[in-house]
Design a protein around this motif. Structure first.
Motif, short mmCIF file in Angstrom:
data_model
loop_
_atom_site.label_atom_id
_atom_site.label_comp_id
_atom_site.label_asym_id
_atom_site.label_seq_id
_atom_site.Cartn_x
_atom_site.Cartn_y
_atom_site.Cartn_z
N PRO A 242 -13.77 3.16 6.73
CA PRO A 242 -12.85 3.13 5.79
C PRO A 242 -11.84 1.74 6.38
CG PRO A 242 -12.25 4.91 7.07
CD PRO A 242 -13.85 4.61 7.46
N VAL A 243 -12.62 0.72 6.63
CA VAL A 243 -11.65 -0.51 7.10
C VAL A 243 -11.98 -1.63 6.39
CG1 VAL A 243 -11.64 -1.99 9.02
CG2 VAL A 243 -11.85 0.43 9.42
N MET A 244 -11.05 -2.44 6.11
CA MET A 244 -11.24 -3.70 5.02
C MET A 244 -10.79 -4.79 5.94
SD MET A 244 -9.88 -4.07 1.13
CE MET A 244 -9.60 -5.61 0.38
N MET A 245 -11.40 -5.95 5.89
CA MET A 245 -10.67 -7.39 5.97
C MET A 245 -10.28 -7.85 4.75
SD MET A 245 -12.32 -10.69 7.48
CE MET A 245 -12.35 -11.47 5.77
N GLY A 246 -8.95 -8.27 4.65
CA GLY A 246 -8.76 -8.59 3.34
C GLY A 246 -8.65 -10.16 3.36
N GLY A 247 -8.52 -10.82 2.07
CA GLY A 247 -8.65 -12.25 1.91
C GLY A 247 -7.44 -12.88 2.62
N ILE B 166 -5.14 2.02 0.11
CA ILE B 166 -5.58 1.65 1.36
C ILE B 166 -4.26 0.97 1.90
CG2 ILE B 166 -8.09 1.52 1.12
CD1 ILE B 166 -7.80 -1.59 1.03
N ALA B 167 -4.20 1.31 3.42
CA ALA B 167 -2.73 0.72 3.98
C ALA B 167 -3.00 -0.48 4.62
CB ALA B 167 -2.22 1.86 4.99
N SER B 168 -2.02 -1.29 4.26
CA SER B 168 -1.99 -2.88 5.02
C SER B 168 -0.58 -3.08 5.85
CB SER B 168 -2.23 -3.84 4.06
OG SER B 168 -2.50 -4.91 4.60
N GLY B 169 -0.78 -3.63 6.87
CA GLY B 169 0.60 -4.03 7.58
C GLY B 169 0.69 -3.39 8.79
N GLY B 170 0.75 -4.03 9.82
CA GLY B 170 1.08 -3.43 11.24
C GLY B 170 -0.20 -2.42 11.77
N ILE B 171 -1.49 -2.63 11.12
CA ILE B 171 -2.56 -1.99 11.56
C ILE B 171 -3.43 -2.73 12.35
CG2 ILE B 171 -4.38 -0.49 10.90
CD1 ILE B 171 -2.52 0.12 8.46
N GLU C 185 -6.78 6.23 2.15
CA GLU C 185 -7.84 6.39 2.29
C GLU C 185 -8.75 5.41 3.28
OE1 GLU C 185 -10.05 8.38 -0.81
OE2 GLU C 185 -8.28 8.85 -1.76
N GLY C 186 -7.84 4.49 3.77
CA GLY C 186 -8.54 3.36 4.26
C GLY C 186 -7.34 2.28 4.90
N VAL C 187 -7.81 1.27 5.69
CA VAL C 187 -6.86 0.26 5.95
C VAL C 187 -7.25 -0.96 5.70
CG1 VAL C 187 -5.82 1.87 8.07
CG2 VAL C 187 -7.73 0.44 8.46
N ASN C 188 -6.50 -1.92 5.56
CA ASN C 188 -6.75 -3.35 5.18
C ASN C 188 -6.00 -4.16 6.21
OD1 ASN C 188 -7.26 -5.85 4.38
ND2 ASN C 188 -5.87 -5.68 2.57
N MET C 189 -6.93 -4.61 7.40
CA MET C 189 -6.29 -5.58 8.30
C MET C 189 -6.47 -7.03 8.28
SD MET C 189 -7.11 -3.20 11.67
CE MET C 189 -9.05 -3.89 11.68
N GLY C 190 -5.68 -7.86 8.52
CA GLY C 190 -5.60 -9.20 8.62
C GLY C 190 -5.76 -10.01 9.70
N THR C 191 -4.20 -9.78 10.44
CA THR C 191 -4.19 -10.47 11.64
C THR C 191 -5.12 -10.08 12.85
OG1 THR C 191 -1.91 -10.35 11.15
CG2 THR C 191 -2.37 -10.97 13.53
N ARG C 192 -5.45 -8.69 12.89
CA ARG C 192 -6.43 -8.21 13.70
C ARG C 192 -7.63 -8.89 13.70
NH1 ARG C 192 -7.89 -6.44 19.01
NH2 ARG C 192 -8.63 -8.59 18.72
N PHE C 193 -8.16 -9.25 12.57
CA PHE C 193 -9.62 -9.90 12.38
C PHE C 193 -9.61 -11.36 12.59
CE2 PHE C 193 -10.76 -6.36 9.75
CZ PHE C 193 -12.08 -5.95 10.52
#
Length: 323
Positions: free
Chosen positions: A14-19, A173-178, A193-201
């Motif tokens: 349940p992990v997403m890399m957003g645009g 899905i939760a985004s920001g600070g993860i 039900e999941g997380v959306n990560m940007g900076t980490r990727f």
């Protein structure tokens, strides 16, 4: 971990890399997909819809696992041909799209009519409810900690995530600070039900940005971001550097207008930062999560580590408290 989000998109975790502009390209997106998470190409990173078609094909050459495309609708000095990008996405047979930005109804309607599942990014519960009424399938709810545009309400994830979960029927899905397994478990506990990560990727080996940007993220703390455009009601969180400091200073003046900083925030300068590594040539996007980032692993190593940590917390540490 299995839930509505993983089942809907056929992913393992349940992990997403957003645009992300200048970041969501084939090598990174394919690596995320191969690691069992959901990667997303960024449509407007490609100069034309035809280039986007080629980038989708390049991603498919690298993976046969699910991935999506982001289409962000934001005010710009030169609006891109959104409808043409949308048509390119549909004609390429993409079945997952992340939308974000201003009044996406036209795009959502067309995507849904063509069998595309839509994840819509929001920064407020009221906007998420509007998107649910539009017919989107999943809401990505962005807390104030996020990079990019956190909205104007300044609501952090600890409040925004459960508030959205209470109000919505569709998955969120939760985004920001993860940036790690702790954030994933926390988000799940709050109702996501999941997380959306940007900076980490950004700080991964497969990410095609200059190593100077990755190193800056690793060296930075959670305090090393700037909020720009606040007085223009288009708040954006970016990495702290001389350019973003100057933008904040100029726009703090009562008479300041966007045109006073347009030369500093031009997209071409931000692209140059990402590709050439001159950290004081333009803006680069980074969220408060950079304070939790201490290395530059492969995508596979990152995703595996996040999931191992999440399983350890949920399977051992938390049950131990109940015992």
């Amino acid at each position: 971990m299995r839930n509505r989000f993983t089942a809907m998109f056929g992913i393992e975790h349940p992990v997403m890399m957003g645009g992300m502009q200048w970041v969501g390209r084939a090598p990174l997106v394919a690596a995320v997909a191969e690691a069992g998470a959901l990667g997303v190409l960024t449509a407007l990173t490609q100069p034309t819809p035809e280039d986007l078609t080629k980038e989708i094909a390049a991603t498919r050459e690298r993976t046969d696992k699910p991935f999506g495309v982001n289409l962000t609708i934001l005010p710009t000095m030169k609006p891109p041909p959104y409808a043409e990008y949308r048509q390119a996405i549909i004609e390429a047979g993409i079945t997952i799209v992340e939308t974000a930005g201003h009044k996406p109804q036209e795009h959502v309607d067309d995507f849904k009519a063509n069998g595309v599942k839509v994840i819509h990014k929001c920064t407020a519960v009221r906007h998420a409810l509007s998107a649910q009424r539009m017919g989107v399938d999943v809401i990505s709810i962005d807390g104030f900690e996020c990079a990019g545009h956190p909205g104007e309400d300044d609501i952090g994830g600890l409040i925004l995530i459960p508030a959205a979960a209470d109000a919505l029927d569709i998955p969120i899905i939760a985004s920001g600070g993860i940036a790690d397994g702790r954030g994933l478990v926390a988000a799940l506990a709050l109702g996501a039900e999941g997380v959306n990560m940007g900076t980490r990727f950004l700080a991964t080996q497969e990410c095609q940005i200059h190593t100077n940007v990755k190193d800056r993220i690793v060296a930075s703390s959670e305090r090393d971001t700037n909020l720009i455009f606040r007085n223009l009601h288009n708040t954006a969180r970016v990495g702290k550097n001389s350019v973003s400091d100057e933008v904040v200073d100029i726009l703090s003046r009562p008479e300041a207008e966007f045109q006073d900083v347009a030369h500093l925030v031009a997209g071409a300068r931000g692209k140059n930062v990402m590709e050439e590594g001159d950290l004081d040539d333009g803006l680069y996007w980074a969220g408060m999560a950079q304070g939790l980032i201490h290395d530059i692993p492969t995508v596979r190593e990152l995703v595996d580590r996040i999931m191992a940590e999440a399983h350890q917390i949920s399977g051992e540490r938390l049950p131990g408290l109940l015992a």
